[in-house]
Design a protein around this motif. Structure first.
Motif, short mmCIF file in Angstrom:
data_model
loop_
_atom_site.label_atom_id
_atom_site.label_comp_id
_atom_site.label_asym_id
_atom_site.label_seq_id
_atom_site.Cartn_x
_atom_site.Cartn_y
_atom_site.Cartn_z
N LEU A 1 43.99 33.47 34.23
CA LEU A 1 44.99 32.82 35.08
C LEU A 1 44.36 32.22 36.34
O LEU A 1 44.69 31.10 36.74
N SER A 2 43.44 32.93 36.93
CA SER A 2 42.77 32.42 38.14
C SER A 2 41.92 31.20 37.82
O SER A 2 41.90 30.22 38.58
N ALA A 3 41.22 31.24 36.71
CA ALA A 3 40.44 30.08 36.29
C ALA A 3 41.36 28.90 36.00
O ALA A 3 41.04 27.75 36.33
N GLY A 4 42.52 29.18 35.40
CA GLY A 4 43.49 28.12 35.13
C GLY A 4 44.01 27.49 36.41
O GLY A 4 44.16 26.26 36.49
N VAL A 5 44.25 28.30 37.42
CA VAL A 5 44.70 27.76 38.71
C VAL A 5 43.60 26.92 39.35
O VAL A 5 43.87 25.83 39.86
N LEU B 1 40.98 50.55 46.22
CA LEU B 1 40.45 49.48 45.36
C LEU B 1 39.05 49.82 44.88
O LEU B 1 38.24 50.37 45.63
N PRO B 2 38.75 49.47 43.63
CA PRO B 2 37.38 49.67 43.14
C PRO B 2 36.41 48.74 43.88
O PRO B 2 36.83 47.73 44.45
N PRO B 3 35.14 49.06 43.87
CA PRO B 3 34.14 48.26 44.61
C PRO B 3 34.16 46.77 44.25
O PRO B 3 34.02 45.92 45.13
N PHE B 4 34.34 46.44 42.97
CA PHE B 4 34.36 45.02 42.58
C PHE B 4 35.52 44.30 43.27
O PHE B 4 35.36 43.17 43.75
N ASP B 5 36.68 44.92 43.32
CA ASP B 5 37.84 44.30 43.96
C ASP B 5 37.64 44.17 45.47
O ASP B 5 38.07 43.17 46.07
N LYS B 6 36.96 45.13 46.07
CA LYS B 6 36.64 45.01 47.50
C LYS B 6 35.68 43.83 47.72
O LYS B 6 35.80 43.11 48.71
N SER B 7 34.77 43.64 46.79
CA SER B 7 33.86 42.49 46.88
C SER B 7 34.63 41.18 46.73
O SER B 7 34.33 40.19 47.42
N LEU B 8 35.59 41.17 45.82
CA LEU B 8 36.44 39.98 45.68
C LEU B 8 37.18 39.70 46.99
O LEU B 8 37.27 38.56 47.44
N TYR B 9 37.69 40.76 47.58
CA TYR B 9 38.39 40.62 48.85
C TYR B 9 37.47 40.04 49.92
O TYR B 9 37.83 39.09 50.63
N LEU C 1 43.79 35.06 44.31
CA LEU C 1 44.66 35.22 43.15
C LEU C 1 44.04 36.16 42.13
O LEU C 1 44.73 37.01 41.55
N LEU C 2 42.74 36.02 41.92
CA LEU C 2 42.05 36.92 40.99
C LEU C 2 42.19 38.37 41.44
O LEU C 2 42.54 39.24 40.63
N LEU C 3 41.96 38.62 42.71
CA LEU C 3 42.12 39.97 43.23
C LEU C 3 43.55 40.47 43.05
O LEU C 3 43.79 41.58 42.57
N LEU C 4 44.50 39.65 43.43
CA LEU C 4 45.91 40.04 43.32
C LEU C 4 46.29 40.33 41.87
O LEU C 4 46.92 41.35 41.59
N LEU C 5 45.90 39.45 40.95
CA LEU C 5 46.27 39.64 39.54
C LEU C 5 45.55 40.83 38.91
O LEU C 5 46.12 41.53 38.08
N ARG C 6 44.31 41.08 39.30
CA ARG C 6 43.61 42.27 38.79
C ARG C 6 44.35 43.53 39.23
O ARG C 6 44.49 44.47 38.47
N THR C 7 44.84 43.50 40.47
CA THR C 7 45.53 44.67 41.01
C THR C 7 46.94 44.80 40.44
O THR C 7 47.35 45.89 40.04
N SER C 8 47.66 43.70 40.38
CA SER C 8 49.07 43.78 39.97
C SER C 8 49.25 43.94 38.46
O SER C 8 50.17 44.63 38.03
N THR C 9 48.37 43.31 37.65
CA THR C 9 48.56 43.40 36.20
C THR C 9 47.74 44.53 35.58
O THR C 9 48.08 45.01 34.50
N GLY C 10 46.65 44.91 36.25
CA GLY C 10 45.76 45.90 35.65
C GLY C 10 44.99 45.34 34.47
O GLY C 10 44.29 46.07 33.79
#
Length: 174
Positions: free
Chosen positions: A135-139, A54-62, A118-127
């Motif tokens: 989508l995360s803001a909508g949720v 994972l990129p550093p930003f996604d690790k921070s999200l995690y 959800l933001l982390l998951l969608l960034r990873t799954s959709t690219g």
């Protein structure tokens, strides 16, 4: 504290506190279970092979999601600890007030945990980072709407109907 009406109820303040406490425990059980399951899954993510890529930003999200999940879980479990320490001290009304605030805080932390995860998951799954944010803001907006706005709208409408009924019956403050 919950804002249900005592209209039509004949209960002492202690009976009301006991009833509200029982109702709150039933409500928080659902949220606690969800928070604990989500937190458990979040804790396991670092042990997957893909986590290292994972990129550093996604690790921070995690990291943010895990911390929020810990806060949500701890805050939703806190009323049980309060009850353990305060049981038998004749403080049930105070316990109900504090527990209500803790549950509200825990639900807010849970909504944020879910949104960040959800933001982390969608960034990873959709690219697609933009889609993930939208989508995360909508949720999160959905949570705010269904957990905060709609109950307030219902409360205001119910209060307005009661005032109208009370004005029509000639009874002040009915």
């Amino acid at each position: 504290m919950t804002s249900d009406s005592t209209e039509g109820r004949h209960e002492t303040p202690q009976e009301r506190a006991d009833r509200l406490w029982s109702e709150m425990l039933q409500e928080v059980r659902v949220a606690q279970t969800g928070a604990q399951i989500l937190f458990g899954f979040l804790l396991s993510v670092t042990f997957t092979p893909r986590f290292a890529t994972l990129p550093p930003f996604d690790k921070s999200l995690y990291d943010t999601a895990v911390v929020l999940g810990a806060i949500a879980t701890g805050t939703l479990v806190a009323p049980v600890a309060f009850h353990r320490f305060l049981a038998g001290h004749g403080m049930k009304p105070e316990l109900v007030r504090v527990a209500s605030r803790l549950i509200t805080t825990g639900l807010a932390a849970l909504a944020l945990t879910i949104s960040v995860a959800l933001l982390l998951l969608l960034r990873t799954s959709t690219g697609n980072a933009t889609l993930a944010w939208i989508l995360s803001a909508g949720v999160l907006l959905w949570f705010v709407t269904t957990w905060l706005v709609l109950p307030q709208v219902v409360l205001r409408r119910t209060a307005a109907r009661r005032r109208a009924r009370g004005a029509g019956s000639g009874k002040p403050g009915s």
